[in-house]
Design an enzyme around this catalytic site. Structure first.
Site, PDB file in Angstrom:
ATOM      1  N   GLU A 279       0.823  -1.209   0.000  1.00  0.00           N
ATOM      2  CA  GLU A 279       0.000   0.000   0.000  1.00  0.00           C
ATOM      3  C   GLU A 279       0.859   1.262   0.000  1.00  0.00           C
ATOM      4  O   GLU A 279       0.530   2.244  -0.676  1.00  0.00           O
ATOM      5  CB  GLU A 279      -0.954  -0.016   1.212  1.00  0.00           C
ATOM      6  CG  GLU A 279      -2.145   0.908   1.038  1.00  0.00           C
ATOM      7  CD  GLU A 279      -3.282   0.606   2.003  1.00  0.00           C
ATOM      8  OE1 GLU A 279      -3.658  -0.571   2.150  1.00  0.00           O
ATOM      9  OE2 GLU A 279      -3.787   1.547   2.636  1.00  0.00           O
ATOM     10  N   GLU A 282       2.088   1.684  -3.468  1.00  0.00           N
ATOM     11  CA  GLU A 282       0.978   2.155  -4.304  1.00  0.00           C
ATOM     12  C   GLU A 282       0.729   3.647  -4.063  1.00  0.00           C
ATOM     13  O   GLU A 282       0.525   4.435  -4.987  1.00  0.00           O
ATOM     14  CB  GLU A 282      -0.279   1.351  -3.963  1.00  0.00           C
ATOM     15  CG  GLU A 282      -1.491   1.667  -4.820  1.00  0.00           C
ATOM     16  CD  GLU A 282      -2.740   0.926  -4.361  1.00  0.00           C
ATOM     17  OE1 GLU A 282      -2.757   0.428  -3.208  1.00  0.00           O
ATOM     18  OE2 GLU A 282      -3.695   0.853  -5.140  1.00  0.00           O
ATOM     19  N   CYS A 299      -8.407  -1.907   4.185  1.00  0.00           N
ATOM     20  CA  CYS A 299      -8.342  -3.027   5.136  1.00  0.00           C
ATOM     21  C   CYS A 299      -9.694  -3.362   5.724  1.00  0.00           C
ATOM     22  O   CYS A 299      -9.926  -4.478   6.155  1.00  0.00           O
ATOM     23  CB  CYS A 299      -7.412  -2.689   6.292  1.00  0.00           C
ATOM     24  SG  CYS A 299      -5.836  -2.105   5.754  1.00  0.00           S
ATOM     25  N   SER A 319      -7.499   1.700  -2.335  1.00  0.00           N
ATOM     26  CA  SER A 319      -6.267   0.963  -2.616  1.00  0.00           C
ATOM     27  C   SER A 319      -6.639  -0.402  -3.172  1.00  0.00           C
ATOM     28  O   SER A 319      -7.600  -1.028  -2.723  1.00  0.00           O
ATOM     29  CB  SER A 319      -5.475   0.791  -1.319  1.00  0.00           C
ATOM     30  OG  SER A 319      -4.571  -0.278  -1.441  1.00  0.00           O
ATOM     31  N   LYS A 359     -15.596  -9.398   8.339  1.00  0.00           N
ATOM     32  CA  LYS A 359     -14.581 -10.268   7.735  1.00  0.00           C
ATOM     33  C   LYS A 359     -15.197 -11.584   7.290  1.00  0.00           C
ATOM     34  O   LYS A 359     -14.695 -12.240   6.393  1.00  0.00           O
ATOM     35  CB  LYS A 359     -13.451 -10.534   8.734  1.00  0.00           C
ATOM     36  CG  LYS A 359     -12.555  -9.342   8.997  1.00  0.00           C
ATOM     37  CD  LYS A 359     -11.586  -9.075   7.868  1.00  0.00           C
ATOM     38  CE  LYS A 359     -10.807  -7.780   8.114  1.00  0.00           C
ATOM     39  NZ  LYS A 359     -10.104  -7.328   6.912  1.00  0.00           N
ATOM     40  N   GLU A 362     -16.378 -10.716   3.995  1.00  0.00           N
ATOM     41  CA  GLU A 362     -15.246 -10.488   3.094  1.00  0.00           C
ATOM     42  C   GLU A 362     -14.693 -11.813   2.562  1.00  0.00           C
ATOM     43  O   GLU A 362     -14.383 -11.942   1.375  1.00  0.00           O
ATOM     44  CB  GLU A 362     -14.129  -9.727   3.830  1.00  0.00           C
ATOM     45  CG  GLU A 362     -12.946  -9.383   2.931  1.00  0.00           C
ATOM     46  CD  GLU A 362     -11.711  -8.959   3.699  1.00  0.00           C
ATOM     47  OE1 GLU A 362     -11.531  -7.752   3.902  1.00  0.00           O
ATOM     48  OE2 GLU A 362     -10.919  -9.834   4.101  1.00  0.00           O
ATOM     49  N   GLU A 367     -14.172 -12.374  -5.462  1.00  0.00           N
ATOM     50  CA  GLU A 367     -12.792 -12.078  -5.842  1.00  0.00           C
ATOM     51  C   GLU A 367     -11.793 -12.993  -5.127  1.00  0.00           C
ATOM     52  O   GLU A 367     -10.668 -13.154  -5.568  1.00  0.00           O
ATOM     53  CB  GLU A 367     -12.452 -10.610  -5.519  1.00  0.00           C
ATOM     54  CG  GLU A 367     -13.200  -9.571  -6.346  1.00  0.00           C
ATOM     55  CD  GLU A 367     -14.590  -9.251  -5.804  1.00  0.00           C
ATOM     56  OE1 GLU A 367     -15.050  -9.926  -4.857  1.00  0.00           O
ATOM     57  OE2 GLU A 367     -15.228  -8.322  -6.352  1.00  0.00           O
ATOM     58  N   CYS A 505     -10.538  -1.528  14.862  1.00  0.00           N
ATOM     59  CA  CYS A 505     -10.801  -2.972  15.029  1.00  0.00           C
ATOM     60  C   CYS A 505     -10.809  -3.408  16.491  1.00  0.00           C
ATOM     61  O   CYS A 505     -11.448  -4.399  16.838  1.00  0.00           O
ATOM     62  CB  CYS A 505      -9.757  -3.771  14.289  1.00  0.00           C
ATOM     63  SG  CYS A 505      -9.466  -3.177  12.631  1.00  0.00           S
TER      64      CYS A 505
END
Lengths: 586, 164
Positions: A279, A282, A299, A319, A359, A362, A367, A505
């Site tokens: 990241e 990037e 994230c 990102s 999560k 996710e 993907e 988190c």
């Protein structure tokens, strides 16, 4: 400033906003089901915190401002009887399957019913029709038969995320808290943050558990089960094991996970370091090109879903890095069979332990599906679920001796560990970006203004003449404000870090139940900063295992190989959800 | 609630929203206007309004629509029957009248429009016609001093008129 008399004792107050806080600060307590210190909106729905105020009769302590000279009694005969009646009424209408309820032991209604010696009286009517349980979401389960209408979930969804997925419908005795028209929550604009479950006083909203499935894998002799756990798990899980909030259990958790049958134990902090490598690189490349700025961190899966649903036109800012959980998932499925004997793509099961309910969703993203139809992560447990498993296994954490994580993919730096708290991702990124841009060593590692649990922080940095501005927000309500700024062209920052849960988190929807008590949040955050402080390495690019990974396999950050393995794509997901109604097809 | 599939003209809803400047505080007026078009509030219209007014959501608009009895989430019938259940009508036997209507039109609890769309039933609180209790209003016409027999007869007549 002033004094009030509580139960005959003179009690001073300073900046408390309501009498309930004053009562609590002086060693008394009154029960409440709907009051949450962390929520702004006054509610006063449950009436459990009624106190007798001289000259004013009965008042709800939670929405009564303190005033000099008030004389208050908290536990008179009259109040005790009223509270008992309220509980009897609630319980008459409550699905009392306590032994089978996820919330049993942490349920506030159960606690007060015991304290006030409430028995089913038969005096009051009970709910006749059972409302079907909503299991549509991968993250949470909603059982309205257990709802006490405290409104905490409705307020949390509005105050934290600004989404208002949940609302009250109907009126009077027919009132229920539900998504629009009672739709399954998976088909709404819910981002799976789980804050509604975290704040629910009863078992009406709970985490969708995968504990049974994971035990089955652990007991299956034909599988090899590999686990990773996220930064903020280590400083919170102790609360379920009789330890203080913020206690760092990293090493003991490695041991404990092996005890209960995991074959390999890795640390998501390792992939957090990897995320920073990708990241930060990037980010620098975007800075040079002046493209797609500000860069949004990626994230937080609730934040990603929020953008995909609400602002698909802003996805170019996000990102392309996978989240640390997903990066670790790719690494595990890709490299474990190569590095560790006896592991094949057929027998490998990948489990992650996360502070987060989003999560779970996710992990099921298209993907992250592999060519063989399996996913990079097979099961996601929350901190709560792992805590339960550790208690089932009867582990005594006071006696467990700490071990190391499996290597490679187990070493981490302080930069990785602070990913668990709002501001941590940005701080970690700057530690690496600074050295990449200037070529000089960063001496002062702690970037103070990035720390603290405020909902919004803006930090200006000087990278040897190159000015940099970073904005850090937690909660999506704050993030929405940033989106507005950017769309109006008023944003002057180059990076935006977003975590959907208040504080980050450490206060995720899957963390041990704390009723979002701000002090517990602070202890957990401190636990992570202490872990950073004592680390041998504190910058992601210094992690020797990360260096090795690039040398042997990935070449360099943002290389073609790294892109294939560690980056992902996003897409407009509005059509998955009913909010796209009335939009014209393009 | 029913899933009535009505084709919604979103341009028309946009017009109404614009007319009220997308103001959160005008929600009730907006809902009234929309109900004026469709005779009820279609679910998709509620969703659309919730999505397009800042500070609101489909769930909150739905909450408002289900809170006030002036809003209906079901299409109204050709004949809108309003049974007064205010105090005076209640003590003079509105419950029996209501039961008779429900039996006649085969409306169970929670369902207030007949499948053929001819009749819809609404219970209202005090029409201010207490001297006429129990009162029933059908499409604006007041029927005074109702009995189960009388209301059945009225409904029968309406059905007969429809068939001819």
């Amino acid at each position: 400033m002033g004094k009030i008399i509580i139960n005959g004792r003179v009690c001073e107050y300073t900046d408390e906003t309501n009498v309930l806080e004053v009562i609590r600060n002086h060693g008394f307590n009154v029960p409440t089901l709907c009051y949450r210190k962390d929520l702004i909106k006054d509610f006063g729905a449950c009436r459990m915190c009624l106190v007798e105020v001289e000259g004013k009769g009965l008042q709800a302590a939670c929405n009564m401002p303190p005033k000099d000279g008030l004389v208050i009694k908290t536990h008179t005969e009259k109040i005790r009887k009223i509270r008992k009646t309220i509980l009897e009424l609630l319980i008459a209408n409550h699905d009392r399957e306590c032994t089978a309820c996820e919330k049993s032991g942490n349920c506030e209604l159960q606690k007060y019913a015991l304290e006030y010696d409430v028995q089913p009286t038969g005096k009051y009517l009970t709910r006749e029709v059972k409302i079907p349980i909503d299991k549509s979401s991968p993250a949470i389960v909603r059982d309205e038969n257990k709802c006490v209408l405290c409104g905490a979930c409705v307020r949390a969804c509005e105050e934290y995320q600004g989404l208002e997925v949940l609302g009250f419908a109907n009126r009077g005795s027919q009132t229920i808290a539900q998504p629009m028209a009672g739709k399954p929550i998976a088909h709404t604009e819910c981002v799976n943050c789980g804050q509604c479950a975290a704040i629910c006083p009863v078992g009406a909203i709970t985490i969708k558990s995968q504990v049974e499935q994971v035990w089955r894998e652990l007991h299956n002799p034909n599988t090899k089960v590999v686990v990773q756990f996220a930064p903020s798990v280590r400083v919170a899980i102790g609360e379920m094991l009789g330890l203080e909030a913020g206690t760092n259990l990293t090493d003991k958790l490695y041991t404990a996970l092996r005890y209960i049958g995991f074959d390999l134990v890795f640390d998501t902090n390792f992939s957090a370091d990897l995320t920073i490598m990708e990241e930060a690189t990037e980010f620098i490349s975007r800075l040079e090109k002046g493209e797609n700025l500000p860069l949004f961190t990626s994230c937080c899966p609730a934040w990603v879903r929020f953008l995909e649903l609400k602002h698909p036109d802003m996805l170019n800012h996000l990102s392309s890095c996978k989240s640390p959980q997903a990066m670790m998932g790719s690494i595990i499925k890709e490299f474990v069979p190569k590095y560790y004997e006896g592991y094949t793509s057929e027998n490998l099961v990948s489990v992650s332990v996360m502070p987060c309910t989003a999560k779970k969703a996710e992990a099921l993203r298209e993907e992250f599906k592999r060519a063989d139809g399996t996913y990079d992560i097979d099961y996601v447990l929350t901190t709560q679920e792992l805590g339960k498993m550790l208690n089932t296994a009867g582990l005594n954490f006071k006696k467990i001796v700490g071990e190391k994580a499996d290597s490679p993919f187990g070493k981490y730096t302080g930069a990785g560990t602070i990913f668990g708290v709002s501001g941590g991702v940005a701080e970690a990124a700057v530690r690496t970006a600074y050295e990449l841009v200037t070529g000089e060593e960063l001496k002062d590692l702690v970037i103070k203004p990035m720390r603290g649990l405020d909902r919004t922080k803006t930090v200006e940095l000087d990278l040897k003449g190159k000015k940099l501005k970073i904005k850090i927000v937690n909660t999506l309500k704050e993030a929405e404000k940033c989106i507005k700024e950017i769309k109006e062209g008023k944003a002057d920052y180059q990076m935006l870090e977003v975590m959907a849960c208040p504080g980050g988190c450490i206060n995720g929807g899957g963390q041990p139940i704390s009723c979002n008590e701000p002090i517990i949040r602070e202890q957990r955050a401190q636990g992570l900063y202490d872990d950073d402080e004592k680390g041998q390495y504190r910058k992601s690019h210094e992690n020797p295992e990360i260096k090795e990974l690039y040398e042997k396999h990935l070449e360099y950050p943002n290389s073609h190989k790294a892109h294939e393995l560690l980056h992902t794509t996003y897409s407009n997901k509005r059509k998955d959800c009913y909010i796209s109604i009335g939009e014209k097809e393009e | 609630m029913t899933n009535c599939t009505v084709k919604i003209d979103f341009d028309k809803i946009n017009e109404i929203l614009q007319c009220y400047n997308y103001e959160k505080s005008s929600l009730i007026a907006i809902l009234q206007k929309v109900q004026g078009i469709y005779n009820f509030l279609p679910e998709d219209a509620i969703t659309y309004i919730g999505e397009h007014i800042e500070g609101l959501s489909p769930a909150t608009v739905y909450g408002v629509a289900t809170f006030y009895s002036q809003f209906s989430l079901e299409p109204k019938g050709k004949y809108e029957i309003k049974v007064c259940d205010g105090t005076a009508c209640h003590v003079r036997g509105s419950s029996a009248v209501l039961t008779a209507i429900k039996e006649k039109l085969k409306l169970d609890t929670g369902k207030y429009t007949t499948p053929d769309g001819l009749f819809s039933l609404e219970i209202v609180n005090c029409l201010g016609a207490c001297a006429l209790a129990p009162a029933v209003v059908i499409n604006g016409k007041v029927h005074a001093k109702m009995t189960p027999e009388a209301i059945t007869l009225i409904i029968d007549t309406l059905i007969k008129d429809e068939r001819e």
